[in-house]
Write a protein that holds these residues in place. Structure first.
Motif, PDB file in Angstrom:
ATOM      1  N   ALA B 225       0.836  -1.199   0.000  1.00 36.38           N
ATOM      2  CA  ALA B 225       0.000   0.000   0.000  1.00 36.38           C
ATOM      3  C   ALA B 225       0.870   1.247   0.000  1.00 36.38           C
ATOM      4  CB  ALA B 225      -0.926  -0.010   1.220  1.00 36.38           C
ATOM      5  N   GLN B 229       1.246   4.482  -2.695  1.00 33.61           N
ATOM      6  CA  GLN B 229       1.251   5.892  -2.333  1.00 33.61           C
ATOM      7  C   GLN B 229       2.520   6.618  -2.792  1.00 33.61           C
ATOM      8  OE1 GLN B 229       1.370   7.019   1.928  1.00 33.61           O
ATOM      9  NE2 GLN B 229       0.073   8.679   1.237  1.00 33.61           N
ATOM     10  N   VAL B 251      -5.764   1.604  -6.070  1.00 34.05           N
ATOM     11  CA  VAL B 251      -5.402   2.689  -5.159  1.00 34.05           C
ATOM     12  C   VAL B 251      -6.401   2.847  -4.017  1.00 34.05           C
ATOM     13  CG1 VAL B 251      -6.482   4.456  -6.633  1.00 34.05           C
ATOM     14  CG2 VAL B 251      -4.674   5.109  -5.069  1.00 34.05           C
ATOM     15  N   ASP B 252      -7.687   2.574  -4.269  1.00 31.36           N
ATOM     16  CA  ASP B 252      -8.664   2.735  -3.190  1.00 31.36           C
ATOM     17  C   ASP B 252      -8.437   1.711  -2.079  1.00 31.36           C
ATOM     18  OD1 ASP B 252      -9.498   1.013  -5.351  1.00 31.36           O
ATOM     19  OD2 ASP B 252     -11.361   0.702  -4.260  1.00 31.36           O
ATOM     20  N   ALA B 254      -5.542   0.333  -1.430  1.00 28.82           N
ATOM     21  CA  ALA B 254      -4.290   0.716  -0.775  1.00 28.82           C
ATOM     22  C   ALA B 254      -4.548   1.811   0.260  1.00 28.82           C
ATOM     23  CB  ALA B 254      -3.284   1.205  -1.812  1.00 28.82           C
ATOM     24  N   MET B 255      -5.375   2.799  -0.114  1.00 27.35           N
ATOM     25  CA  MET B 255      -5.683   3.879   0.829  1.00 27.35           C
ATOM     26  C   MET B 255      -6.366   3.330   2.072  1.00 27.35           C
ATOM     27  SD  MET B 255      -7.011   7.134  -1.437  1.00 27.35           S
ATOM     28  CE  MET B 255      -6.793   8.527  -0.342  1.00 27.35           C
ATOM     29  N   GLU B 256      -7.266   2.377   1.846  1.00 27.88           N
ATOM     30  CA  GLU B 256      -7.984   1.833   2.989  1.00 27.88           C
ATOM     31  C   GLU B 256      -7.028   1.078   3.910  1.00 27.88           C
ATOM     32  OE1 GLU B 256     -11.659  -0.107   1.888  1.00 27.88           O
ATOM     33  OE2 GLU B 256     -11.714  -1.079   3.850  1.00 27.88           O
ATOM     34  N   LEU B 258      -3.848   1.597   4.294  1.00 27.20           N
ATOM     35  CA  LEU B 258      -3.011   2.556   5.016  1.00 27.20           C
ATOM     36  C   LEU B 258      -3.791   3.230   6.142  1.00 27.20           C
ATOM     37  CD1 LEU B 258      -0.934   4.356   2.225  1.00 27.20           C
ATOM     38  CD2 LEU B 258      -0.152   2.690   3.898  1.00 27.20           C
ATOM     39  N   GLU B 259      -5.054   3.516   5.869  1.00 28.25           N
ATOM     40  CA  GLU B 259      -5.896   4.147   6.887  1.00 28.25           C
ATOM     41  C   GLU B 259      -6.023   3.242   8.118  1.00 28.25           C
ATOM     42  OE1 GLU B 259      -8.226   6.948   6.534  1.00 28.25           O
ATOM     43  OE2 GLU B 259      -9.906   6.400   7.834  1.00 28.25           O
TER      44      GLU B 259
END
Lengths: 461, 461
Positions: B225, B229, B251-252, B254-256, B258-259
């Motif tokens: 992830a 980024q 990417v969505d 990956a963002m999740e 990381l969150e």
């Protein structure tokens, strides 16, 4: 995270220590290493060098590579390199940046430098950059890229695709395309994938997404970035007050903005001001300054604890053993408060909790605090009762229950209040919450002690 | 963040309190509100209800809407709804999810439930889901979506676009397309935008990106992830040991991922275990349990402070005023340590610092600590000298210098050691670091006091 993530790297990696190679002047090895690595890795490794080494290494990159590496660098390193390089080289790098990235870099430079940089740009880039700079710092307008292609709802799929043909466009800039009326008012968005997969002759208006999110250019950057994340968007249209399209926030810029926010929260959560540059790049003096501000505030707040301790000096004089438990008691209070504060700060950051949930939060934290306090009290009572005496043990146990409940409330409430009054909730960091809980916790402790230990105090008096 | 971000919302927003409307049975208002809101807002607001209200409200959504809302929900709420709904409704929702989202949900369910869910799925979805479930938890394989379309380098632009025509594909799933040889070995990726903008007849092989990142399916999810980024990717190919493509991390997702990591770090940084669900959804008992684990560890560690205080009880008995400064001194040590720890934990999380930077970190932290300590000492000395006496003031000032330097070293080093031995650096949270610094700080304090106050101690003895 540097393992095994690039095909290019798999082929031939000369294992060198970049720092050693630069320091020893072995520039051939550095060039060979650059040739074998991908741009992201190079920019990461350059970020770990000190600034002199970084400037040397950067000059060894071939021209196209240098631009790509520069794009991935931390903004503080970009600024530093621009200062270190000859001015023609610097303007070349600046021209190569995306408009939004360039605006961000210039926005952080001193005004005189900024106007010189702007003057050096070709007319079209200068205009796009100045427009972005017109929006307030931290606004969605600063984060966006000017819209690259705008479609009309009556276009067919083929018209729309033709409009894109032959242009050099980044994938993320056209993954989502804005659809507007003739006055550039945003009607909706269409996904590039839907244009590609649709049947011949399909109308853009019919391919538009049913749901379109958008933000005003003056909206807060973090709000916009979070919307990109929550709604799983590849790009978010940015509009002016008349709902006319002015740009798009792409997912990569949204991720970067969120990352910066997270870093700020992490620093504030630990009780210091954010550095604004990588840890290893900051000077020792900068580190001390960013932390010192808060340490001074906190030590002044800690004067309260001296007052409380002095107030109860008579009690302490009579029963010195009470002092023995002070670090443990205030430590436990600080820890409980810090747990509550960090949960609520994070919940606020991701919008799970809002200021109007105050009562719900207090009610949860009171119960959590009492539960935790009771558990710790039961755990510690027998030991203290055996080693010291039951009245001392009762004092400590009751204090722990009281202090845990109180600390959880303080830790839960302060971030909500901060948010309500427009302050970053993360300033109610662990150190701030513990310091506040320290003084009040001592009052709880000595008050309970005076009641339970009244016979001993009377005997000693 | 709910202001003004949807075009749809701008048109007509009945201002209702969702919770009140549900509790009072005013279901018509709820339906009207749903109709006026976008899916992301609905899923956010549902996330803020308690679980009974959420189930009631969810049933009022029309079928297509319900699926879209369900997709945006927190995984803990998804699981809860699946249990609350009739089983045919539940399987419908599950069928509608993306393969990777479904696998993640099933991966968290008890084994018996998971196999029942799998059995209810149509054959193709069952197979895709099982394959994802075959990868270890927290691996890139669990996060990926099976690759939707794979291209051949000898295809022309038109062949490639034709391959996508007429299929229902999400924008993020085909924004980046994998190019492979006939054995599905990954050769590179091509951006959908480059296919669209290229000239007629262009070869896919020639349109391929020069740099291709990829990860193994068994690689750590967070590493993958973070690469998405850092390299500004829209999708990252995931390959098996033979470099054959098995899926893409979009990417969505990956963002999740990381969150979730950031939330875990935030909780650990405040000294509690991550909840794994939103703050308001967790039961009070869950909150207490996640925090209690660490509070118990910390109170046991705090027993050290009792030992130190007891050891120096003789000194305290003679000069009771020394006790007065204990909270301020250990508070300052804890704060300085917490600042250092939070900087280094964050720098490790974003890979700016690595365990082998140990010496650099120690050298920076020693200097920062001495600088901060000296500043605070100079600031506090005159006041204490006037109110108490110069020898007491000298004791406190010297202690502050020593404790700040020591706390910065401890706070800087422990996260690096944790990372080195494979423990999450975030467990060296503020509470853990302060507790460790408390006991050692007291030793520094009393040792300095015994030296400087030797005359007073002798006189009192």
């Amino acid at each position: 995270m540097t393992e095994d993530h690039s095909l290019r790297r798999d082929t031939a990696v000369p294992a060198i220590d970049l720092e050693d190679a630069i320091d020893s002047g072995d520039l051939e090895s550095v060039r060979a290493w650059f040739a074998a690595q991908n741009t992201v890795t190079i920019s990461e490794e350059l970020g770990r060098l000190d600034h002199g080494e970084r400037a040397v290494a950067f000059r060894l990159l071939e021209k196209d590579r240098a631009l790509a590496v520069f794009e991935y660098m931390d903004i503080s390193h970009q600024r530093e390199l621009l200062e270190a390089l000859r001015s023609d080289r610097a303007s070349e790098l600046l021209r190569g940046l995306q408009d939004d990235d360039r605006a961000r870099l210039i926005g952080e430079a001193p005004a005189t430098v900024a106007s010189k940089i702007l003057a050096d740009l070709p007319a079209d880039k200068r205009e796009a950059t100045s427009r972005l700079l017109g929006y307030p710092p931290e606004s969605a307008g600063r984060l966006m890229t000017p819209a690259q292609a705008v479609l009309d709802p009556d276009m067919t799929r083929e018209d729309a695709l033709d409009k894109l043909r032959g242009r050099r466009l980044r994938n993320r800039d056209i993954a989502v395309l804005a659809v507007t009326d003739e006055t550039r008012r945003l009607l909706g968005v269409v996904n590039l994938s839907d244009l590609v997969t649709a049947a011949d002759g399909a109308r853009v208006g019919d391919l538009m997404s049913k749901e379109t999110h958008s933000v005003r250019a003056t909206a807060d950057q973090e709000v916009a970035a979070r919307l990109v994340q929550e709604a799983d968007l590849l790009a978010l249209p940015v509009v002016d007050e008349e709902s006319r399209i002015v740009g798009m926030i792409t997912v990569d810029d949204a991720m970067e903005a969120l990352e910066i926010e997270v870093t700020e929260d992490a620093y504030r959560g630990g009780g210091s001001e954010p550095l604004g540059e990588p840890y290893l790049s900051a000077t020792v003096f900068t580190l001390a300054r960013k932390r010192g501000v808060w340490l001074v505030v906190l030590i002044l707040a800690a004067v309260l604890t001296i007052n409380v301790m002095s107030t109860f000096e008579g009690t302490l004089n009579k029963i010195v053993v009470l002092a023995t438990f002070v670090p443990m008691i205030i430590g436990t209070g600080g820890n409980a408060g810090s747990q509550a504060a960090s949960s609520v700060v994070r919940a606020l950051a991701v919008d799970e909790v809002r200021p109007r949930d105050l009562v719900r939060v207090v009610w949860r934290e009171v119960r959590v605090g009492l539960m935790l306090g009771a558990f710790l009290a039961v755990l510690t009572f027998p030991f203290i009762a055996v080693i010291y005496e039951p009245r001392i043990a009762a004092t400590i146990s009751l204090t722990i229950v009281g202090i845990c409940a109180w600390a959880c409330i303080v830790g839960g409430v302060l971030p909500l209040v901060a948010k309500k009054i427009g302050v970053d909730p993360a300033v109610f960091s662990t150190p701030v919450v513990s310091t506040l809980v320290d003084a009040t916790g001592l009052i709880i402790y000595f008050t309970i002690a005076q009641v339970i230990l009244a016979p001993q105090l009377a005997a000693a008096g």
